[in-house]
Design a protein around this motif. Sequence first.
Motif, PDB file in Angstrom:
ATOM      1  N   GLU A  26       2.309   4.354   8.117  1.00 41.70           N
ATOM      2  CA  GLU A  26       2.331   5.051   9.401  1.00 41.70           C
ATOM      3  C   GLU A  26       3.103   6.370   9.275  1.00 41.70           C
ATOM      4  O   GLU A  26       2.674   7.408   9.781  1.00 41.70           O
ATOM      5  N   GLY A  27       4.235   6.329   8.595  1.00 41.26           N
ATOM      6  CA  GLY A  27       5.018   7.539   8.383  1.00 41.26           C
ATOM      7  C   GLY A  27       4.318   8.522   7.457  1.00 41.26           C
ATOM      8  O   GLY A  27       4.339   9.736   7.683  1.00 41.26           O
ATOM      9  N   CYS A  42       0.810  -1.222   0.000  1.00 41.18           N
ATOM     10  CA  CYS A  42       0.000   0.000   0.000  1.00 41.18           C
ATOM     11  C   CYS A  42       0.843   1.271   0.000  1.00 41.18           C
ATOM     12  O   CYS A  42       0.588   2.188  -0.786  1.00 41.18           O
ATOM     13  N   SER A  43       1.855   1.341   0.831  1.00 37.35           N
ATOM     14  CA  SER A  43       2.662   2.565   0.895  1.00 37.35           C
ATOM     15  C   SER A  43       3.565   2.695  -0.332  1.00 37.35           C
ATOM     16  O   SER A  43       3.824   3.805  -0.797  1.00 37.35           O
ATOM     17  N   GLY A  44       4.012   1.589  -0.885  1.00 38.63           N
ATOM     18  CA  GLY A  44       4.793   1.612  -2.119  1.00 38.63           C
ATOM     19  C   GLY A  44       3.957   2.120  -3.282  1.00 38.63           C
ATOM     20  O   GLY A  44       4.447   2.845  -4.156  1.00 38.63           O
ATOM     21  N   PHE A  45       2.672   1.771  -3.289  1.00 44.19           N
ATOM     22  CA  PHE A  45       1.759   2.265  -4.312  1.00 44.19           C
ATOM     23  C   PHE A  45       1.613   3.786  -4.199  1.00 44.19           C
ATOM     24  O   PHE A  45       1.672   4.506  -5.199  1.00 44.19           O
ATOM     25  N   VAL A  46       1.438   4.290  -2.979  1.00 40.22           N
ATOM     26  CA  VAL A  46       1.329   5.739  -2.760  1.00 40.22           C
ATOM     27  C   VAL A  46       2.596   6.427  -3.267  1.00 40.22           C
ATOM     28  O   VAL A  46       2.525   7.445  -3.970  1.00 40.22           O
ATOM     29  N   LEU A  47       3.761   5.901  -2.922  1.00 39.71           N
ATOM     30  CA  LEU A  47       5.017   6.491  -3.387  1.00 39.71           C
ATOM     31  C   LEU A  47       5.058   6.529  -4.912  1.00 39.71           C
ATOM     32  O   LEU A  47       5.475   7.531  -5.508  1.00 39.71           O
ATOM     33  N   TYR A  48       4.664   5.449  -5.553  1.00 37.47           N
ATOM     34  CA  TYR A  48       4.697   5.362  -7.009  1.00 37.47           C
ATOM     35  C   TYR A  48       3.763   6.393  -7.639  1.00 37.47           C
ATOM     36  O   TYR A  48       4.140   7.083  -8.591  1.00 37.47           O
ATOM     37  N   ILE A  49       2.566   6.517  -7.127  1.00 38.09           N
ATOM     38  CA  ILE A  49       1.585   7.459  -7.672  1.00 38.09           C
ATOM     39  C   ILE A  49       2.098   8.897  -7.597  1.00 38.09           C
ATOM     40  O   ILE A  49       1.899   9.688  -8.508  1.00 38.09           O
ATOM     41  N   PHE A  50       2.794   9.237  -6.532  1.00 36.27           N
ATOM     42  CA  PHE A  50       3.229  10.623  -6.332  1.00 36.27           C
ATOM     43  C   PHE A  50       4.659  10.901  -6.782  1.00 36.27           C
ATOM     44  O   PHE A  50       5.194  11.965  -6.521  1.00 36.27           O
ATOM     45  N   ARG A  51       5.270   9.983  -7.508  1.00 34.24           N
ATOM     46  CA  ARG A  51       6.659  10.157  -7.933  1.00 34.24           C
ATOM     47  C   ARG A  51       6.838  11.385  -8.830  1.00 34.24           C
ATOM     48  O   ARG A  51       7.914  11.968  -8.864  1.00 34.24           O
ATOM     49  N   ASN A  52       5.801  11.795  -9.554  1.00 36.82           N
ATOM     50  CA  ASN A  52       5.905  12.943 -10.471  1.00 36.82           C
ATOM     51  C   ASN A  52       5.778  14.294  -9.775  1.00 36.82           C
ATOM     52  O   ASN A  52       5.817  15.321 -10.440  1.00 36.82           O
ATOM     53  N   PHE A  53       5.595  14.297  -8.474  1.00 36.42           N
ATOM     54  CA  PHE A  53       5.358  15.554  -7.764  1.00 36.42           C
ATOM     55  C   PHE A  53       6.508  15.929  -6.830  1.00 36.42           C
ATOM     56  O   PHE A  53       6.369  16.834  -6.016  1.00 36.42           O
ATOM     57  N   ASP A  54       7.622  15.249  -6.972  1.00 36.01           N
ATOM     58  CA  ASP A  54       8.808  15.537  -6.161  1.00 36.01           C
ATOM     59  C   ASP A  54       8.500  15.579  -4.669  1.00 36.01           C
ATOM     60  O   ASP A  54       9.038  16.406  -3.936  1.00 36.01           O
ATOM     61  N   LEU A  55       7.628  14.690  -4.231  1.00 36.53           N
ATOM     62  CA  LEU A  55       7.298  14.606  -2.812  1.00 36.53           C
ATOM     63  C   LEU A  55       8.257  13.646  -2.133  1.00 36.53           C
ATOM     64  O   LEU A  55       8.531  12.564  -2.645  1.00 36.53           O
ATOM     65  N   ASN A  56       8.721  14.018  -0.994  1.00 38.92           N
ATOM     66  CA  ASN A  56       9.598  13.167  -0.212  1.00 38.92           C
ATOM     67  C   ASN A  56       8.750  12.506   0.876  1.00 38.92           C
ATOM     68  O   ASN A  56       8.730  12.945   2.013  1.00 38.92           O
ATOM     69  N   LEU A  57       8.023  11.466   0.495  1.00 36.43           N
ATOM     70  CA  LEU A  57       7.140  10.779   1.428  1.00 36.43           C
ATOM     71  C   LEU A  57       7.872   9.646   2.138  1.00 36.43           C
ATOM     72  O   LEU A  57       8.719   8.977   1.539  1.00 36.43           O
ATOM     73  N   PRO A  58       7.524   9.391   3.388  1.00 40.94           N
ATOM     74  CA  PRO A  58       8.083   8.230   4.094  1.00 40.94           C
ATOM     75  C   PRO A  58       7.673   6.924   3.408  1.00 40.94           C
ATOM     76  O   PRO A  58       6.690   6.880   2.660  1.00 40.94           O
ATOM     77  N   ARG A  59       8.372   5.861   3.677  1.00 44.43           N
ATOM     78  CA  ARG A  59       8.112   4.572   3.030  1.00 44.43           C
ATOM     79  C   ARG A  59       6.902   3.844   3.598  1.00 44.43           C
ATOM     80  O   ARG A  59       6.241   3.095   2.895  1.00 44.43           O
ATOM     81  N   THR A  60       6.582   4.054   4.865  1.00 47.45           N
ATOM     82  CA  THR A  60       5.491   3.292   5.479  1.00 47.45           C
ATOM     83  C   THR A  60       4.200   4.113   5.554  1.00 47.45           C
ATOM     84  O   THR A  60       4.236   5.349   5.587  1.00 47.45           O
TER      85      THR A  60
END
Length: 158
Positions: A74-75, A54-72
Amino acid sequence: MKKLVISLLGFAIIFSSGAMTAFANEQPSFQGEVKQLVGTPYKWGGSTPQGFDCSGFVLYIFRNFDLNLPRTSEGQAKVGEHVDKDDLRVGDLVFFNTSGKGISHAGVYIGDGQFVHASSSKGVRISKLTESYYQTRYVTARRVLDQESYAKLVGVAS
């Protein structure tokens, strides 16, 4: 007031065509990408179209927005600004307690009471926040996109 107008405009664009074609001019389009990823298998620790958690999916979706999101998840639930469930807009992150031990699942709100996420049992799918499973486990939502990134997401010039 400006946020409300932009949110309503984004909502109108998303649902005016009925199908997931409102983002045809944006490359890659958010809705088009979501549509392509639905059905991708679940993979613990995965963050690619070969498999997502689930969190890897979120990271992938937002990769084009230069967001530095945590991996989990919870984070991820600690970044951005809190959003009330009644004020969700496309691109907001939604979080759930599926383990009984705090936030353990994340998804991306896509409008009309729905979110896209990587389910451990069914892979990437679209679910409704009103489904009893998710409704009883909903914890919070966070807005991580600024106005410019939101406009890019919904295909509106900022």
